[in-house]
Design an enzyme around this catalytic site. Structure first.
Site: not given
Length: 298
Positions: A22-24, A169
């Site tokens: 996941p792209k934080f 995101e």
């Protein structure tokens, strides 16, 4: 410390030997645990240790001569909140930073280990570095945590569709056999479409206190738009970028742009332009685009 970067893709990469994270939505942060203390470095190279005393304290539990790459995030109401990260980063004094650390505690989503107890591991594969990262951080616990990872593209696709409600995101995709691509766009990122790059062609306010950015989006008729008001952290970042580019860049007064709800607004053009990441629907001009961050890397 030159960090790895990611190239934008429009569809989810699939195939053998890929890992998905996941792209934080936070601030990129390198944690350097030296033999004596801890240094926290932003993506730009700026030292931000004083702004995050809670993370610095947690990082002192790491072995000496250890370097981590990751993202600092603030959780609020069940999701990450980028504006709150900016608020933490803009702490003007040690006393203010300490107060914010109590009311808005930070978490660190680590996605790589670059050095471990004095051993440079950037030349090892991602798969091996990932194992070292998990072994290092799981016994320590929050606020230092490894990001989730999967090699299942179907689970990654589910993350992509469902995790935005938690403030995630998009996804970052890496090869399992890949060494750490310092300073290069060796990774891939798939972001949700409301986050996009825009050209910063000017700003309202003054060079020392910019109030909003004048943007040209990569969609539409290239008519300049005025962003929503900048946060204190972004104002400081834009002011620093303008001052740094004062030699080759030219700023002149007298230009105007139409702002939603404000009519004609004077602004100072920038030549050459900067680049910013913004949130803005691709099919509408309302509300004004929100500046997420200023892009300073190549």
């Amino acid at each position: 410390m030159r960090v790895a970067l990611a190239a934008t893709v429009r569809t989810l990469p699939r195939g053998d030997g890929l890992a998905y994270e996941p792209k934080f939505d936070g601030h990129r942060l390198v944690i350097v645990r030296t033999a004596e203390d801890v240094v926290l470095q932003a993506r730009s190279g700026r030292i931000v240790t004083a702004a995050f005393p809670d993370l610095a304290a947690a990082a002192r539990r790491l072995p000496a001569e250890t370097v981590l790459d990751g993202e600092v995030v603030i959780w609020h109401a069940g999701r990450t909140d980028f504006a709150l990260v900016q608020r933490r980063a803009a702490a003007a004094s040690a006393a203010r930073a300490a107060v914010l650390a109590q009311s808005l505690p930070a978490s660190y989503a680590a996605f790589d280990v670059l050095e471990l107890a004095g051993l440079d591991v950037r030349g090892r594969t991602y798969e091996r570095r990932r194992a070292l990262l998990v072994d290092l951080l799981l016994p320590l616990g929050p606020p230092l945590q490894p990001v989730p990872m999967t090699t299942d593209p179907e689970l990654a696709a589910t993350w992509y569709e469902t995790l935005p409600a938690s403030g995630i995101e998009g996804l970052v995709v890496k090869r399992l056999d890949q060494t750490y691509p310092a300073g290069r766009r060796g990774w891939q990122k798939l972001r949700h479409t409301e986050v996009r790059d825009a050209a910063v062609v000017g700003y309202t306010g003054t060079a020392r206190r910019p109030l909003a950015l004048v943007l040209v989006l990569p969609v539409g008729d290239e008519t300049p738009l005025v962003s929503s008001p900048l946060t204190a952290a972004l104002r400081a970042e834009v002011a620093a970028a303008v001052a740094e580019r004062a030699g080759p860049a030219r700023t002149t007064a007298g230009a105007t742009v139409t702002a939603i709800g404000l009519g004609e607004v004077p602004y100072r053009p920038l030549d050459p332009p900067l680049t910013a990441e913004v949130r803005h629907p691709s099919t509408a001009r309302h509300p004004p685009p929100e500046v997420v961050r200023l892009r300073t890397e190549p």
